[in-house]
Design a protein around this motif. Structure first.
Motif, PDB file in Angstrom:
ATOM      1  N   PRO A  20       0.748  -1.256   0.088  1.00  9.20           N
ATOM      2  CA  PRO A  20       0.095  -0.071  -0.088  1.00  9.20           C
ATOM      3  C   PRO A  20       0.806   1.123  -0.098  1.00  9.20           C
ATOM      4  O   PRO A  20       0.804   1.844   1.023  1.00  9.20           O
ATOM      5  CB  PRO A  20      -0.729  -0.121   1.239  1.00  9.20           C
ATOM      6  CG  PRO A  20       0.146  -1.016   2.201  1.00  9.20           C
ATOM      7  CD  PRO A  20       0.825  -1.966   1.227  1.00  9.20           C
ATOM      8  N   ASP A  21       1.335   1.598  -1.046  1.00  9.18           N
ATOM      9  CA  ASP A  21       2.251   2.751  -1.224  1.00  9.18           C
ATOM     10  C   ASP A  21       1.807   3.880  -1.861  1.00  9.18           C
ATOM     11  O   ASP A  21       2.782   4.533  -2.445  1.00  9.18           O
ATOM     12  CB  ASP A  21       3.621   2.339  -1.691  1.00  9.18           C
ATOM     13  CG  ASP A  21       3.550   1.669  -3.258  1.00  9.18           C
ATOM     14  OD1 ASP A  21       2.347   1.636  -3.692  1.00  9.18           O
ATOM     15  OD2 ASP A  21       4.668   1.333  -3.661  1.00  9.18           O
ATOM     16  N   GLY A  22       0.564   3.962  -2.211  1.00 12.20           N
ATOM     17  CA  GLY A  22      -0.184   5.193  -2.778  1.00 12.20           C
ATOM     18  C   GLY A  22      -0.901   4.612  -3.808  1.00 12.20           C
ATOM     19  O   GLY A  22      -1.978   3.919  -3.550  1.00 12.20           O
ATOM     20  N   ALA A  23      -0.904   5.095  -4.947  1.00 12.12           N
ATOM     21  CA  ALA A  23      -2.077   4.714  -6.120  1.00 12.12           C
ATOM     22  C   ALA A  23      -2.002   3.621  -6.532  1.00 12.12           C
ATOM     23  O   ALA A  23      -1.293   2.759  -6.473  1.00 12.12           O
ATOM     24  CB  ALA A  23      -1.584   5.819  -7.377  1.00 12.12           C
ATOM     25  N   CYS A  24      -3.151   3.222  -6.974  1.00 15.24           N
ATOM     26  CA  CYS A  24      -3.572   1.906  -7.664  1.00 15.24           C
ATOM     27  C   CYS A  24      -2.625   1.565  -8.591  1.00 15.24           C
ATOM     28  O   CYS A  24      -2.453   2.484  -9.509  1.00 15.24           O
ATOM     29  CB  CYS A  24      -4.895   1.850  -7.873  1.00 15.24           C
ATOM     30  SG  CYS A  24      -5.301   0.152  -8.791  1.00 15.24           S
ATOM     31  N   HIS A  25      -1.921   0.231  -8.573  1.00 19.82           N
ATOM     32  CA  HIS A  25      -1.208   0.033  -9.485  1.00 19.82           C
ATOM     33  C   HIS A  25      -1.845  -0.243 -10.760  1.00 19.82           C
ATOM     34  O   HIS A  25      -1.106  -0.238 -12.155  1.00 19.82           O
ATOM     35  CB  HIS A  25      -0.333  -1.365  -9.120  1.00 19.82           C
ATOM     36  CG  HIS A  25       0.240  -1.236  -7.983  1.00 19.82           C
ATOM     37  ND1 HIS A  25       1.051  -0.355  -7.471  1.00 19.82           N
ATOM     38  CD2 HIS A  25       0.075  -1.818  -6.860  1.00 19.82           C
ATOM     39  CE1 HIS A  25       1.542  -0.572  -6.138  1.00 19.82           C
ATOM     40  NE2 HIS A  25       0.774  -1.340  -5.777  1.00 19.82           N
ATOM     41  N   ARG A  26      -2.900  -0.588 -10.883  1.00 25.24           N
ATOM     42  CA  ARG A  26      -3.648  -0.833 -12.276  1.00 25.24           C
ATOM     43  C   ARG A  26      -4.325   0.287 -12.958  1.00 25.24           C
ATOM     44  O   ARG A  26      -4.281   0.565 -14.071  1.00 25.24           O
ATOM     45  CB  ARG A  26      -4.880  -1.897 -11.794  1.00 25.24           C
ATOM     46  CG  ARG A  26      -5.762  -2.230 -12.838  1.00 25.24           C
ATOM     47  CD  ARG A  26      -5.014  -2.856 -13.938  1.00 25.24           C
ATOM     48  NE  ARG A  26      -4.366  -4.268 -13.518  1.00 25.24           N
ATOM     49  CZ  ARG A  26      -4.747  -5.383 -13.823  1.00 25.24           C
ATOM     50  NH1 ARG A  26      -6.222  -5.517 -13.957  1.00 25.24           N
ATOM     51  NH2 ARG A  26      -4.171  -6.587 -13.375  1.00 25.24           N
ATOM     52  N   CYS A  27      -5.028   0.993 -11.940  1.00 20.69           N
ATOM     53  CA  CYS A  27      -5.772   2.059 -12.464  1.00 20.69           C
ATOM     54  C   CYS A  27      -5.288   3.612 -12.372  1.00 20.69           C
ATOM     55  O   CYS A  27      -5.658   4.600 -12.977  1.00 20.69           O
ATOM     56  CB  CYS A  27      -7.181   2.100 -12.516  1.00 20.69           C
ATOM     57  SG  CYS A  27      -7.885   2.700 -10.872  1.00 20.69           S
ATOM     58  N   GLY A  28      -4.373   3.708 -11.195  1.00 19.30           N
ATOM     59  CA  GLY A  28      -3.759   4.855 -10.902  1.00 19.30           C
ATOM     60  C   GLY A  28      -4.948   5.883  -9.990  1.00 19.30           C
ATOM     61  O   GLY A  28      -4.213   6.786  -9.226  1.00 19.30           O
ATOM     62  N   ALA A  29      -5.873   5.400  -9.445  1.00 13.79           N
ATOM     63  CA  ALA A  29      -6.704   6.066  -8.460  1.00 13.79           C
ATOM     64  C   ALA A  29      -6.105   6.063  -7.228  1.00 13.79           C
ATOM     65  O   ALA A  29      -5.321   5.123  -6.810  1.00 13.79           O
ATOM     66  CB  ALA A  29      -8.192   5.383  -8.290  1.00 13.79           C
ATOM     67  N   ASP A  30      -6.589   6.979  -6.478  1.00 15.74           N
ATOM     68  CA  ASP A  30      -5.614   6.992  -4.973  1.00 15.74           C
ATOM     69  C   ASP A  30      -6.462   6.951  -3.852  1.00 15.74           C
ATOM     70  O   ASP A  30      -6.219   7.277  -2.756  1.00 15.74           O
ATOM     71  CB  ASP A  30      -4.930   8.165  -5.021  1.00 15.74           C
ATOM     72  CG  ASP A  30      -5.636   9.508  -5.103  1.00 15.74           C
ATOM     73  OD1 ASP A  30      -6.999   9.420  -5.146  1.00 15.74           O
ATOM     74  OD2 ASP A  30      -5.218  10.689  -5.166  1.00 15.74           O
ATOM     75  N   ARG A  31      -7.580   6.448  -4.127  1.00 19.70           N
ATOM     76  CA  ARG A  31      -8.692   6.251  -2.712  1.00 19.70           C
ATOM     77  C   ARG A  31      -8.845   4.602  -2.855  1.00 19.70           C
ATOM     78  O   ARG A  31      -9.323   3.974  -3.716  1.00 19.70           O
ATOM     79  CB  ARG A  31     -10.056   6.847  -3.164  1.00 19.70           C
ATOM     80  CG  ARG A  31      -9.934   8.353  -3.049  1.00 19.70           C
ATOM     81  CD  ARG A  31     -11.154   8.947  -3.281  1.00 19.70           C
ATOM     82  NE  ARG A  31     -12.092   8.502  -2.107  1.00 19.70           N
ATOM     83  CZ  ARG A  31     -12.506   9.405  -1.243  1.00 19.70           C
ATOM     84  NH1 ARG A  31     -11.885  10.589  -1.347  1.00 19.70           N
ATOM     85  NH2 ARG A  31     -13.318   8.971  -0.181  1.00 19.70           N
ATOM     86  N   HIS A  32      -8.689   3.953  -1.663  1.00 21.37           N
ATOM     87  CA  HIS A  32      -8.859   2.807  -1.424  1.00 21.37           C
ATOM     88  C   HIS A  32      -9.524   2.540  -0.179  1.00 21.37           C
ATOM     89  O   HIS A  32      -9.639   3.461   0.797  1.00 21.37           O
ATOM     90  CB  HIS A  32      -7.652   1.989  -1.551  1.00 21.37           C
ATOM     91  CG  HIS A  32      -6.505   2.391  -0.499  1.00 21.37           C
ATOM     92  ND1 HIS A  32      -5.375   2.940  -0.936  1.00 21.37           N
ATOM     93  CD2 HIS A  32      -6.485   2.257   0.966  1.00 21.37           C
ATOM     94  CE1 HIS A  32      -4.814   3.321   0.240  1.00 21.37           C
ATOM     95  NE2 HIS A  32      -5.385   2.747   1.074  1.00 21.37           N
ATOM     96  N   THR A  33      -9.996   1.195   0.018  1.00 24.25           N
ATOM     97  CA  THR A  33     -10.904   0.790   1.035  1.00 24.25           C
ATOM     98  C   THR A  33     -10.257  -0.229   1.741  1.00 24.25           C
ATOM     99  O   THR A  33     -10.197  -1.327   0.967  1.00 24.25           O
ATOM    100  CB  THR A  33     -12.410   0.822   1.011  1.00 24.25           C
ATOM    101  OG1 THR A  33     -12.929   1.971   0.504  1.00 24.25           O
ATOM    102  CG2 THR A  33     -13.031   0.287   2.327  1.00 24.25           C
TER     103      THR A  33
END
Ligand SMILES: [Zn+2]
Length: 151
Positions: free
Chosen positions: A46-59
């Protein structure tokens, strides 16, 4: 990331923001991983943006704790002196059933290291992690073989 020496080293820093939820989950015996709000992929490490789509919000999302053994090594010599009283132990990478692209660095417990094979089913087992010279323990997700050869 701070490289400042912590008194509890080498215990993981459970208060470090990027992984705090992971350790809080472990303390509740839950394996939780960040899941991208946009595309649904698990984002590990969990080091920042999604590796797949680049979004930066996660749950942070609970997963089953079931997975497969990707690789492992038997540690017979402690590279960090605080682990000297624990060798030999088995360290490994485990993929989660929800997404085999996610590989968790962990320790294998309750296993015959000679019987380990790539891709055997494993399941999480929450255990206290202790190190020499540190009074407290933290609960960490270890893994154990889950196939016919073991529970
Ligand atoms: Zn995404």
């Amino acid at each position: 990331m701070s490289t400042k020496f912590r008194a509890e080293f080498p215990l993981p820093d459970v208060d470090w923001e990027p992984t705090r939820a992971f350790w809080a989950g472990a303390a509740r015996s839950e394996l939780v991983l960040p899941r991208c709000d946009a595309c649904g992929r698990y984002v590990w490490y969990p080091d920042g943006a999604c590796h797949r789509c680049g979004a930066d919000r996660h749950t942070w999302t609970a997963v089953s704790g079931r997975g497969r053994l990707f690789s492992w090594a038997v540690v017979r010599r402690a590279f960090i002196p605080q682990f000297a009283d624990q060798v030999p132990y088995v360290t490994g990478l485990v993929t989660i059933d929800e997404d085999p692209a996610v590989r968790l660095a962990t320790r294998l417990v309750d296993c015959d290291d000679g019987a380990l094979r790539v891709d055997i089913p494993v399941r999480v087992s929450f255990r206290p992690l202790r190190v020499a010279g540190v009074d407290r323990a933290i609960v960490a997700p270890f893994f154990t073989p889950a196939g016919p050869e073991k529970g």
